[in-house]
Write a protein that holds these residues in place. Structure first.
Motif, short mmCIF file in Angstrom:
data_model
loop_
_atom_site.label_atom_id
_atom_site.label_comp_id
_atom_site.label_asym_id
_atom_site.label_seq_id
_atom_site.Cartn_x
_atom_site.Cartn_y
_atom_site.Cartn_z
N GLY A 1 0.81 -1.21 0.00
CA GLY A 1 0.00 0.00 0.00
C GLY A 1 0.85 1.26 0.00
N ILE A 2 1.93 1.27 0.77
CA ILE A 2 2.81 2.44 0.82
C ILE A 2 3.48 2.67 -0.53
N GLU A 3 3.98 1.61 -1.14
CA GLU A 3 4.67 1.76 -2.42
C GLU A 3 3.71 2.03 -3.57
N SER A 4 2.42 1.79 -3.37
CA SER A 4 1.45 2.09 -4.44
C SER A 4 1.16 3.58 -4.54
N VAL A 5 1.49 4.34 -3.51
CA VAL A 5 1.30 5.79 -3.56
C VAL A 5 2.35 6.38 -4.49
N HIS A 6 1.93 7.20 -5.43
CA HIS A 6 2.84 7.73 -6.44
C HIS A 6 3.93 8.57 -5.78
N PRO A 7 5.18 8.46 -6.26
CA PRO A 7 6.27 9.26 -5.68
C PRO A 7 6.02 10.75 -5.70
N SER A 8 5.21 11.22 -6.62
CA SER A 8 4.93 12.66 -6.68
C SER A 8 4.24 13.14 -5.40
N GLN A 9 3.51 12.25 -4.73
CA GLN A 9 2.87 12.63 -3.49
C GLN A 9 3.90 12.92 -2.40
N ARG A 10 4.95 12.11 -2.35
CA ARG A 10 6.04 12.37 -1.40
C ARG A 10 6.73 13.69 -1.73
N LEU A 11 7.02 13.87 -3.01
CA LEU A 11 7.72 15.08 -3.42
C LEU A 11 6.87 16.32 -3.13
N ALA A 12 5.57 16.20 -3.33
CA ALA A 12 4.69 17.34 -3.06
C ALA A 12 4.71 17.68 -1.57
N GLY A 13 4.70 16.65 -0.73
CA GLY A 13 4.76 16.90 0.70
C GLY A 13 6.06 17.53 1.13
#
Length: 294
Positions: free
Chosen positions: A182-194
């Motif tokens: 579930g964690i890895e299914s979140v797109h990396p752009s979400q991390r970068l946006a945060g």
């Protein structure tokens, strides 16, 4: 007054009405649904009748009915088995909370980035590989018999404690992989946006990644909970007086196996509603295809 009512009456006369084509489509769908329900009911009754006829007409049915489906034995053993089931429910509830905490920790550790976190990732991977490779019953035997022999300071020696520990360690390995997916299914752009908003790695994980991952893993988590409800009965091999152990004691009185059937029915009363709730939630969220009711 009549002038004020007239516009409303005019609006009613021009209210939307389905066309003839739409009515025909609705009628066709209704007939198809009714036809499918009749066919499904007929095929189900036919199958149940064939299976029931084969079972009830078998030469040993009378003996099986007396040994496994005795109503008097079921009534007499029901209170004891139900008392044992209450222990299974408590074990399931406590273990599930611990499993969520441990598995989420392992999943987060396995998703850490950078060479500094390599030892933690290696430890988490080794834990998951080992406990996913060992059968649950074997883990219960190893911890249930070997744990008390260690006489670790501050830890109880009761079989209930070590049986629950085996359930937590074994199930956490599987649930950790669910969380990690579930964690890895979140797109990396979400991390970068945060991170671009000034959030730290921990804040990004807590406020951005985990809320999205949690929604995606709820259906498989509920399936694991259903499995845990059943597997909580395995601690009976350590002598814990749960529902299965109570049924075994009642069976030993006269070698009538009806208490086992009673225990199975009670477990089904727990697991089947949870399974149906899981399927309904998954279908509502669009995780299943457009299938039938079941």
């Amino acid at each position: 007054m009549s002038e004020r009512v007239a516009p409303a009456a005019a609006e009613d006369t021009h209210a939307w009405q389905p066309s003839d084509v739409q009515r025909d489509r609705d009628e066709w769908r209704r007939r198809r649904t009714l036809r499918s329900a009749v066919i499904a009911a007929g095929s189900t009754l036919l199958l149940l009748g064939a299976v029931g006829g084969a079972v009830f007409s078998s030469p040993g049915w009378d003996r099986v009915q007396e040994t496994y489906f005795s109503w008097d034995k079921a009534v007499s053993s029901f209170p004891a088995v139900l008392e044992g089931l209450w222990l299974n429910i408590r074990v399931m509830a406590i273990c599930w909370v611990l499993i969520l905490v441990l598995s989420l920790t392992v999943a987060i550790v396995r998703t850490l980035r950078g060479p500094v976190a390599f030892p933690l990732r290696l430890l988490g991977t080794a834990y998951v590989d080992v406990f996913r490779g060992l059968p649950l019953l074997l883990v219960i035997f190893l911890l249930g018999f070997g744990g008390p022999a260690l006489r670790l300071q501050g830890l109880p020696t009761s079989p209930l404690f070590w049986g629950c520990s085996a359930l937590v360690l074994s199930y956490s390995a599987y649930v950790a992989e669910v969380f990690r997916a579930g964690i890895e299914s979140v797109h990396p752009s979400q991390r970068l946006a945060g991170r671009s908003l000034g959030l730290s790695y921990g804040q990004t994980l807590r406020h951005v990644v985990l809320p999205q991952a949690w929604r995606r893993v709820i259906p498989p988590l509920m399936n694991d909970l259903v499995s845990l409800q059943k597997d909580s009965g395995l601690i009976a091999v350590l002598g814990v007086t749960d529902a299965i152990r109570k049924a075994q004691i009642e069976t030993a009185l006269d070698f009538n196996y009806t208490p086992y059937v009673v225990a199975g029915v009670l477990f089904c009363c727990l697991t089947i509603p949870m399974a149906r709730l899981t399927d309904r939630y998954a279908r509502k969220k669009g995780y299943h295809g457009a299938g039938g009711v079941l």
